[in-house]
Motif scaffolding. Sequence first.
Motif, PDB file in Angstrom:
ATOM      1  N   ILE A 195     -18.571 -35.920  -0.786  1.00 10.42           N
ATOM      2  CA  ILE A 195     -18.113 -34.842  -1.663  1.00 10.42           C
ATOM      3  C   ILE A 195     -18.700 -35.186  -3.020  1.00 10.42           C
ATOM      4  O   ILE A 195     -18.284 -36.155  -3.650  1.00 10.42           O
ATOM      5  CB  ILE A 195     -16.575 -34.767  -1.749  1.00 10.42           C
ATOM      6  CG1 ILE A 195     -15.982 -34.480  -0.395  1.00 10.42           C
ATOM      7  CG2 ILE A 195     -16.155 -33.731  -2.754  1.00 10.42           C
ATOM      8  CD1 ILE A 195     -14.481 -34.418  -0.401  1.00 10.42           C
ATOM      9  N   ASP A 196     -19.657 -34.412  -3.457  1.00 12.70           N
ATOM     10  CA  ASP A 196     -20.449 -34.761  -4.636  1.00 12.70           C
ATOM     11  C   ASP A 196     -21.065 -36.130  -4.356  1.00 12.70           C
ATOM     12  O   ASP A 196     -21.739 -36.305  -3.364  1.00 12.70           O
ATOM     13  CB  ASP A 196     -19.612 -34.730  -5.920  1.00 12.70           C
ATOM     14  CG  ASP A 196     -19.093 -33.334  -6.242  1.00 12.70           C
ATOM     15  OD1 ASP A 196     -19.840 -32.363  -6.002  1.00 12.70           O
ATOM     16  OD2 ASP A 196     -17.958 -33.220  -6.723  1.00 12.70           O
ATOM     17  N   MET A 197     -20.780 -37.114  -5.173  1.00  9.77           N
ATOM     18  CA  MET A 197     -21.340 -38.456  -4.964  1.00  9.77           C
ATOM     19  C   MET A 197     -20.289 -39.402  -4.392  1.00  9.77           C
ATOM     20  O   MET A 197     -20.498 -40.602  -4.315  1.00  9.77           O
ATOM     21  CB  MET A 197     -21.892 -38.985  -6.283  1.00  9.77           C
ATOM     22  CG  MET A 197     -22.989 -38.096  -6.833  1.00  9.77           C
ATOM     23  SD  MET A 197     -23.579 -38.614  -8.435  1.00  9.77           S
ATOM     24  CE  MET A 197     -24.670 -39.923  -7.957  1.00  9.77           C
ATOM     25  N   ASN A 198     -19.150 -38.870  -3.985  1.00 16.80           N
ATOM     26  CA  ASN A 198     -18.035 -39.647  -3.458  1.00 16.80           C
ATOM     27  C   ASN A 198     -18.018 -39.584  -1.941  1.00 16.80           C
ATOM     28  O   ASN A 198     -18.624 -38.711  -1.333  1.00 16.80           O
ATOM     29  CB  ASN A 198     -16.708 -39.078  -3.973  1.00 16.80           C
ATOM     30  CG  ASN A 198     -16.708 -38.888  -5.469  1.00 16.80           C
ATOM     31  OD1 ASN A 198     -16.942 -39.817  -6.211  1.00 16.80           O
ATOM     32  ND2 ASN A 198     -16.457 -37.669  -5.914  1.00 16.80           N
ATOM     33  N   ARG A 199     -17.253 -40.491  -1.342  1.00 16.13           N
ATOM     34  CA  ARG A 199     -16.987 -40.465   0.100  1.00 16.13           C
ATOM     35  C   ARG A 199     -15.518 -40.112   0.299  1.00 16.13           C
ATOM     36  O   ARG A 199     -14.643 -40.713  -0.318  1.00 16.13           O
ATOM     37  CB  ARG A 199     -17.274 -41.825   0.735  1.00 16.13           C
ATOM     38  CG  ARG A 199     -18.704 -42.270   0.639  1.00 16.13           C
ATOM     39  CD  ARG A 199     -19.588 -41.413   1.501  1.00 16.13           C
ATOM     40  NE  ARG A 199     -20.938 -41.911   1.492  1.00 16.13           N
ATOM     41  CZ  ARG A 199     -21.789 -41.705   2.461  1.00 16.13           C
ATOM     42  NH1 ARG A 199     -21.439 -40.991   3.516  1.00 16.13           N
ATOM     43  NH2 ARG A 199     -23.004 -42.173   2.375  1.00 16.13           N
ATOM     44  N   LEU A 200     -15.258 -39.133   1.169  1.00 10.19           N
ATOM     45  CA  LEU A 200     -13.890 -38.727   1.480  1.00 10.19           C
ATOM     46  C   LEU A 200     -13.349 -39.647   2.567  1.00 10.19           C
ATOM     47  O   LEU A 200     -13.750 -39.559   3.724  1.00 10.19           O
ATOM     48  CB  LEU A 200     -13.837 -37.267   1.934  1.00 10.19           C
ATOM     49  CG  LEU A 200     -12.471 -36.733   2.322  1.00 10.19           C
ATOM     50  CD1 LEU A 200     -11.487 -36.829   1.163  1.00 10.19           C
ATOM     51  CD2 LEU A 200     -12.581 -35.300   2.819  1.00 10.19           C
ATOM     52  N   LEU A 201     -12.422 -40.529   2.182  1.00  9.44           N
ATOM     53  CA  LEU A 201     -11.932 -41.567   3.081  1.00  9.44           C
ATOM     54  C   LEU A 201     -10.590 -41.246   3.723  1.00  9.44           C
ATOM     55  O   LEU A 201     -10.276 -41.750   4.797  1.00  9.44           O
ATOM     56  CB  LEU A 201     -11.816 -42.887   2.310  1.00  9.44           C
ATOM     57  CG  LEU A 201     -13.136 -43.359   1.699  1.00  9.44           C
ATOM     58  CD1 LEU A 201     -12.884 -44.468   0.686  1.00  9.44           C
ATOM     59  CD2 LEU A 201     -14.081 -43.814   2.797  1.00  9.44           C
TER      60      LEU A 201
END
Length: 185
Positions: free
Chosen positions: A104-110
């Motif tokens: 998600i954008d530059m993040n990881r959805l954990l």
Amino acid sequence: TGLTPSQVYYAKVFEYGCSPGQELYLTSIAPASSIFLAKPENPILTLDCETTSEFDLSWSNPAAGIWDGYVVIGRQNASPTTVNSTSPAVLPAANSNFTAAPAIDMNRLLYQGMENSLTVQGIIPNQNYTFKIFSYRECPSCANGWEYSSGTQVSGNASLADVSSLSATPGLTDVQLSWNFNLLC
């Protein structure tokens, strides 16, 4: 600003100093009062354990307020951004394996749900990771129907643990080595 979570507030709007027909606001009949709820508060996020292959995270419920669930995002070697008030209903399925988690954008959805802990796997040794948690709630008066807390974060490094008590015992044809592995958890 300054509203208390889970406290109900009532408001009325009155015309002041406007000539009829010159109003700059909605003039149709509105309900006698409207309910406003403060934004969800942040849960308290804790990094319980870090090894070269996983991180154990836990969080406590927000001290006050109303929330419907949590979203945890992570980022390697940088701070996570936000979920941009994306409706939780349209987020991709979260994955606790960092390398396989959706971006998600530059993040990881954990994680997305109501539990209070998470083990993040798929970690690369000797890298810094930062995790951020948001509480969210349904918000019918919000643009997309949902509202998120500002988020709170923790960071850790998946570094190799040092050994201690290294000893060598020489034999006639070999050397017996022994050591203690310092567990990080």
